[in-house]
Structures are given as structure tokens and as C-alpha cells.
Write a protein that holds these residues in place. Structure first.
Motif, PDB file in Angstrom:
ATOM      1  N   GLY A 135      11.739  11.755  -2.730  1.00 43.97           N
ATOM      2  CA  GLY A 135      10.402  11.884  -2.168  1.00 43.97           C
ATOM      3  C   GLY A 135      10.417  11.940  -0.645  1.00 43.97           C
ATOM      4  N   HIS A 136       9.243  11.756  -0.101  1.00 42.94           N
ATOM      5  CA  HIS A 136       9.083  11.812   1.353  1.00 42.94           C
ATOM      6  C   HIS A 136       8.285  10.592   1.796  1.00 42.94           C
ATOM      7  CE1 HIS A 136       9.003  13.983   5.217  1.00 42.94           C
ATOM      8  NE2 HIS A 136       7.855  13.344   5.387  1.00 42.94           N
ATOM      9  N   THR A 137       8.663  10.040   2.935  1.00 45.37           N
ATOM     10  CA  THR A 137       7.993   8.848   3.451  1.00 45.37           C
ATOM     11  C   THR A 137       7.211   9.205   4.706  1.00 45.37           C
ATOM     12  OG1 THR A 137       9.868   7.548   2.662  1.00 45.37           O
ATOM     13  CG2 THR A 137       8.321   6.445   4.135  1.00 45.37           C
ATOM     14  N   PHE A 138       5.971   8.728   4.771  1.00 42.94           N
ATOM     15  CA  PHE A 138       5.131   8.928   5.952  1.00 42.94           C
ATOM     16  C   PHE A 138       4.831   7.556   6.557  1.00 42.94           C
ATOM     17  CE2 PHE A 138       4.339  12.413   3.057  1.00 42.94           C
ATOM     18  CZ  PHE A 138       4.293  13.539   3.860  1.00 42.94           C
ATOM     19  N   TYR A 139       4.982   7.452   7.866  1.00 39.74           N
ATOM     20  CA  TYR A 139       4.664   6.206   8.565  1.00 39.74           C
ATOM     21  C   TYR A 139       3.519   6.518   9.525  1.00 39.74           C
ATOM     22  CZ  TYR A 139       9.488   5.499   7.086  1.00 39.74           C
ATOM     23  OH  TYR A 139      10.647   5.441   6.359  1.00 39.74           O
ATOM     24  N   VAL A 140       2.425   5.801   9.386  1.00 39.43           N
ATOM     25  CA  VAL A 140       1.282   6.043  10.266  1.00 39.43           C
ATOM     26  C   VAL A 140       0.759   4.707  10.773  1.00 39.43           C
ATOM     27  CG1 VAL A 140       0.641   8.148   9.025  1.00 39.43           C
ATOM     28  CG2 VAL A 140      -0.420   5.974   8.410  1.00 39.43           C
ATOM     29  N   LEU A 180       2.475   2.644   5.238  1.00 42.32           N
ATOM     30  CA  LEU A 180       3.616   3.353   4.672  1.00 42.32           C
ATOM     31  C   LEU A 180       3.139   4.129   3.447  1.00 42.32           C
ATOM     32  CD1 LEU A 180       6.703   3.887   4.322  1.00 42.32           C
ATOM     33  CD2 LEU A 180       6.773   1.796   2.957  1.00 42.32           C
ATOM     34  N   ILE A 181       3.387   5.427   3.421  1.00 45.26           N
ATOM     35  CA  ILE A 181       2.970   6.287   2.298  1.00 45.26           C
ATOM     36  C   ILE A 181       4.226   6.899   1.687  1.00 45.26           C
ATOM     37  CG2 ILE A 181       1.602   8.273   1.590  1.00 45.26           C
ATOM     38  CD1 ILE A 181      -0.077   7.819   4.169  1.00 45.26           C
ATOM     39  N   LEU A 182       4.438   6.673   0.410  1.00 45.69           N
ATOM     40  CA  LEU A 182       5.533   7.284  -0.329  1.00 45.69           C
ATOM     41  C   LEU A 182       4.948   8.383  -1.209  1.00 45.69           C
ATOM     42  CD1 LEU A 182       7.389   4.024  -1.445  1.00 45.69           C
ATOM     43  CD2 LEU A 182       7.828   5.421   0.574  1.00 45.69           C
ATOM     44  N   ALA A 183       5.490   9.603  -1.080  1.00 46.09           N
ATOM     45  CA  ALA A 183       4.971  10.744  -1.844  1.00 46.09           C
ATOM     46  C   ALA A 183       6.125  11.440  -2.544  1.00 46.09           C
ATOM     47  CB  ALA A 183       4.248  11.718  -0.917  1.00 46.09           C
ATOM     48  N   SER A 184       5.858  11.966  -3.721  1.00 45.64           N
ATOM     49  CA  SER A 184       6.885  12.724  -4.430  1.00 45.64           C
ATOM     50  C   SER A 184       7.178  14.000  -3.659  1.00 45.64           C
ATOM     51  CB  SER A 184       6.410  13.053  -5.849  1.00 45.64           C
ATOM     52  OG  SER A 184       5.350  13.998  -5.798  1.00 45.64           O
TER      53      SER A 184
END
Length: 298
Positions: A135-140, A180-184
Motif C-alpha cells: 500500500g501507500h502511506t500518507f502523513y499529514v 497517518l493514512i494507510l491506503a491500498s
């Protein structure tokens, strides 16, 4: 009011500089340009310009070296202008490089300390990130005072990607919220587009740590924070060694340059012919006898 009297001093051209130094030491004669009929304007004083350039390099170097004023600089004796110019320029460049390096290290430390709080907030979620290897990790970071922004962000993303995300949040001391957002892998591009459309900016890992993942950058960040004080100490040791090596000579040179420039400036006010010179100026009446005696003696 002190009574002033005008004086005129004339003599062989070979004694002009010596006479000017005597008047400079007395510090009571205000030299003025004599009115000589038919006298031509003096050419530009190239030596004075050269002396000012060397003096500027000398003074900047001493400031950058953080040199404390000496009790009394020693006389430099005979001065080689090419050597003096090279010393002042070389020392200035080295001292400025040390200052730039030190400043860059301080700036870097300030940035990393700010990131450290964000990292600490995300660190407990590291296992979650690793559970999504494809997946992909987004940090905001959400601004302070935005109310239920986390809830609204979660609802918007869930609706757009049909639940193929996980979202975790942590309050920061600044009042901001780390998210923290974890997305497929399938919906990662869509999540990025939605974040951009919502004007929610990702928090990138600090440049230079060799890791694009924010969480994986934490060990490198901590290591770099521990290295920066050592690097600053190296800068200060180099500055101190350079200061100890050149400060006495630079201070003596600065004193000589100031004296030499004062003579050059006074020389520009004198009239110098082929064989004779004429100096005119104003002297306080009580000091006239001392001026007369000193000039005649020297």
C-alpha cells in the motif's frame, strides 16, 4: 568658543608623509585643501582604494572569527601589501565558510527538532504501516482549531474509496493534529488526489536523511540530531584555531591600515608639487605653539 587660527606648512616633498603623520598624532589640526591658482585636480588614489579593500576583508574576517578586541595591537613593522591582501582575503573566505556551515547546521537542527514531534506521534503506528506492504502511506498535519476536521476527512475518504483506507490521528503539543493514512495500492492515487483537492498537504520526510518513508526516517533523524552538535563543535574548533593563528596579525594590520588611510586622506588635502608641498589647516589658538614646535622638531 575656542579661537582658531589658520596655518600653512610648506616643505620638501620628501617630508610630506612624515609631516602628515606628525599632524595626525597631534590630533588638533583640521587640514583643508589649499587654494593654489592653476593647480590640477589630483588623480584617483588607487592605493587608497586598495587599502580600503584590504581593510574591509580584515574587519569582516575579525568579525566572523568573533575576535575580542585586543588590549593594544602590536606594530606590524614593515607591511607587504600583497601578503596583507592575501591574508585578509583568505581568512575572510575561510571564516565566512565556517559561519555559513554553522548557520546551516543550526537551521537543520531547528527543522529536525520540529519533525521529531511529528515522528514521535506517528511512531506507535509503525506496525500498522508495515502491515500494508503493497500500500501507500500518507502523513499529514491538520492545523490547530479546525474542529472535527479528522472526522470529516475520514468520512470523505471512506466514501470515495469504499473503505480501502485506515486513518489514525494524534494530537500534537502545538494544537495541530498528526494524521497517518494507510491506503491500498489500488486507491492510493485517488487518495492523493482527494488530499490535494482538500488542500491537505502531505508531510514529507526531511531531505538528506536517505529515506522517503517518514516513519522509517526516524532512526536516521535521531542519528542526525546526535551528530549535529558534534559538527557544530568541529566548526567552533576550526574557528578558534584560525582566530588564535591570525588574530594578532589581523589586528595589527587593521591598525596600520587605518593609520595609512588617514595619511592618504590627509595627503589628498595637501598640495604636492614637483619638489615642495603645502598643507593648510585650522588649529585651536592654544595649541599653535605645540604644533609649531613638533613640526619643526620632526
Amino acid at each position: 568658543m575656542v579661537r582658531m587660527t589658520r596655518v600653512r606648512i610648506a616643505g620638501p616633498l620628501a617630508l610630506l608623509d612624515q609631516t602628515l603623520r606628525v599632524l595626525q598624532d597631534l590630533e588638533v589640526v583640521h587640514v583643508v585643501k589649499p587654494a593654489i591658482p592653476g593647480a590640477r585636480a589630483a588623480p584617483p588614489d588607487r592605493e587608497a582604494r586598495r587599502l580600503r579593500r584590504i581593510l574591509e576583508d580584515d574587519e569582516v574576517a575579525l568579525r566572523q572569527l568573533q575576535a575580542s578586541p585586543a588590549a593594544g595591537p602590536r606594530s606590524p613593522g614593515a607591511v607587504s601589501l600583497p601578503r596583507a591582501a592575501a591574508l585578509a582575503r583568505r581568512t575572510r573566505r575561510t571564516a565566512e565558510r565556517i559561519t555559513r556551515t554553522r548557520s546551516a547546521l543550526e537551521d537543520e537542527r531547528a527543522v529536525l527538532v520540529r519533525y521529531q514531534e511529528f515522528f514521535s506521534a506517528f511512531e506507535p503506528l509503525l506496525d500498522r504501516e508495515l502491515a500494508w506492504p503493497d500500500g501507500h502511506t500518507f502523513y499529514v498535519v491538520l492545523r490547530a482549531g479546525v474542529g472535527d476536521a479528522v472526522h470529516r476527512l475520514r468520512a470523505s475518504l471512506d466514501a470515495a474509496v469504499d473503505g480501502e483506507i485506515e486513518l489514525f490521528s494524534q494530537a500534537l503539543r502545538s494544537g495541530e493534529t498528526a494524521v497517518l493514512i494507510l491506503a491500498s495500492a489500488r486507491v492510493a492515487a485517488r487518495v492523493g488526489q482527494l488530499l490535494n483537492a482538500s488542500r491537505v498537504q502531505e508531510l514529507p520526510a526531511p531531505a538528506g536523511l536517505g529515506e522517503t518513508s517518514l516513519l522509517r526516517a526516524m532512526p536516521a533523524l535521531r542519528a542526525r540530531l546526535s551528530e549535529i552538535p558534534k559538527a557544530i563543535a568541529v566548526c567552533e574548533a576550526e574557528r578558534r584555531a584560525l582566530r588564535e593563528a591570525v588574530q594578532p596579525e589581523l589586528e595589527s594590520l587593521r591598525s596600520w591600515l587605518h593609520d595609512r588611510l588617514r595619511v592618504r586622506e590627509a595627503r589628498a588635502q595637501a598640495h604636492a608639487g614637483s619638489h615642495l608641498f603645502v598643507i593648510e589647516g585650522w588649529v585651536p589658538w592654544p595649541g599653535l605653539d605645540e604644533v609649531t614646535a613638533r613640526v619643526q622638531q620632526e
